[in-house]
Design an enzyme around this catalytic site. Structure first.
Site, short mmCIF file in Angstrom:
data_model
loop_
_atom_site.label_atom_id
_atom_site.label_comp_id
_atom_site.label_asym_id
_atom_site.label_seq_id
_atom_site.Cartn_x
_atom_site.Cartn_y
_atom_site.Cartn_z
N LYS A 102 6.05 -0.65 19.12
CA LYS A 102 7.02 -1.04 20.14
C LYS A 102 6.67 -0.36 21.46
CE LYS A 102 9.64 -3.29 17.17
NZ LYS A 102 9.96 -4.72 17.26
N ASP A 130 4.92 -4.85 21.09
CA ASP A 130 6.16 -5.63 21.11
C ASP A 130 7.12 -4.99 22.10
OD1 ASP A 130 8.44 -7.07 20.65
OD2 ASP A 130 8.54 -6.68 18.50
N GLU A 156 4.18 -8.94 22.57
CA GLU A 156 5.23 -9.77 21.98
C GLU A 156 6.51 -9.68 22.79
OE1 GLU A 156 7.60 -9.73 17.70
OE2 GLU A 156 5.48 -9.17 17.79
N GLU A 185 10.51 -15.60 18.01
CA GLU A 185 11.51 -15.14 17.04
C GLU A 185 12.94 -15.42 17.49
OE1 GLU A 185 12.63 -10.66 17.18
OE2 GLU A 185 10.48 -10.70 17.60
N ASP A 208 10.89 -17.73 13.16
CA ASP A 208 11.82 -16.85 12.43
C ASP A 208 12.61 -17.71 11.47
OD1 ASP A 208 14.58 -15.59 11.98
OD2 ASP A 208 13.50 -13.93 12.90
N HIS A 235 7.60 -14.06 12.36
CA HIS A 235 8.35 -12.82 12.58
C HIS A 235 9.06 -12.43 11.31
CE1 HIS A 235 12.31 -10.91 13.68
NE2 HIS A 235 11.45 -10.04 14.17
N GLU A 266 3.90 -10.94 9.50
CA GLU A 266 4.45 -9.58 9.66
C GLU A 266 5.00 -9.04 8.35
OE1 GLU A 266 7.34 -7.19 12.79
OE2 GLU A 266 7.68 -9.33 12.49
#
Length: 318
Positions: A102, A130, A156, A185, A208, A235, A266
């Site tokens: 992240k 992300d 992302e 997502e 998603d 996702h 993922e």
């Protein structure tokens, strides 16, 4: 998804049920409205038909090798450098080769943590980032100009998930650095995905399984992604999502794209113990689901403990 729901009753995993549906029947189950400016019915039928001769071979390969995955659990915001180091080393020992972190707290923090993870995983393993929608377009481009030195495969959700044009601007700016934009997502339907794909605003399509409305809607999106040459990388950063999206990745490989070399699914390593058919990963690859259904059934004891407000967990909090 009413067609899928009406027909589904066989004691097989959802992915297997879908890939065994005859092409004309499957096409008839899916709502293709609002997509004719992006893909024709002839293209859809040809795409699905051309994959039919290879289904058995691909299913055998999935049985033997599994489906490639990447790990998110090493780089959550709030983890100390020591924890990031420990988790990354553990996952490397388990055989993982693709890691997501992240970003977005601050440039200084992002640079330090990215440098730490890149040093740990080495130059040959894959790093993704992300931002969880934290930046506007200008700041996304500026921040990635700094973070590009760590050679991420993608950034992302760099900005608002509804900003198709903004994602397209970011994608264009980062193309020279071989950094793609991953998103999807938060997209609820095929029309949003159509816009992202037509405007080259996503280089990795992140469906998603709970955000999009059902199996047939996801199938339409995956067919669109194939048309535009964009790999589907689902996702799965939430509870139960790994259990669900692995079915879509199997369907994508067997029925639609026929590829695993440019895509991965993922995996977040938490709370799988609460499901009757938990996602399994071996050597950084999803194991082919074999139990009947969509793998989303939670254990009775988990429901009794955590159902709100009468579950035993919540009662104990009073």
């Amino acid at each position: 998804s009413s067609g899928i729901n009406a027909e589904y009753g066989a004691g097989v995993p959802l992915w297997r049920f879908v890939v065994d549906i005859p092409v004309p029947d499957l096409v008839a189950m899916i709502d293709w409205s609002y997509l004719s400016d992006a893909i024709t019915e002839e293209e859809i039928i040809n795409m699905l038909t051309e994959n039919q001769p290879f289904k058995e071979e691909r299913m055998k390969r999935l049985e033997k090798e599994g489906y490639p995955a990447y790990i998110t659990s090493v780089g959550w915001l709030g983890y100390s450098d020591e924890k990031v180091t420990r988790l990354t080393r553990e996952k490397l020992e388990e055989g993982w080769t693709a890691f997501k972190m992240k970003v977005g707290v601050s440039q200084e923090d992002d640079m330090r943590r990215a440098g730490l993870i890149r040093d740990l995983i080495g130059p040959d393993n894959t790093l993704m980032m992300d931002a969880n929608q934290i930046w506007d377009v200008k700041h996304a481009i500026q921040n990635m100009e700094h973070l590009r030195v760590f050679k991420p495969l993608w950034i992302e959700e760099p900005t608002s998930p509804d900003d198709v044009d903004g994602h397209a601007q970011i994608a264009q700016a980062l193309r020279q650095h071989n950094i793609g934009v991953a998103t999807g997502e938060m997209c609820q339907n095929r029309v949003m995905f159509k816009q992202f794909l037509k405007l080259h605003a996503m280089q990795f399509c992140q469906i998603d399984s709970c955000r999009v409305g059902g199996v047939t809607e996801v199938l339409a999106i995956m067919v669109l992604a194939r048309k535009f040459g964009v790999p589907v990388c689902p996702h799965a950063g939430g509870v139960g999502l790994c259990e669900l999206v692995r079915h879509y990745s199997m369907i994508d490989y067997v029925l639609i794209s026929g590829r695993m070399d440019d895509r991965m699914c993922e995996f977040a390593d938490h709370l799988h113990e609460h499901f009757t058919d938990p996602a399994q990963v071996e050597k950084a690859r999803y194991v082919l689901p074999k139990e009947a259904g969509f793998s989303c059934q939670m254990k009775e004891e988990t429901i009794k403990e955590y159902i709100y407000p009468g579950g035993s967990y919540w009662k104990s909090q009073n």
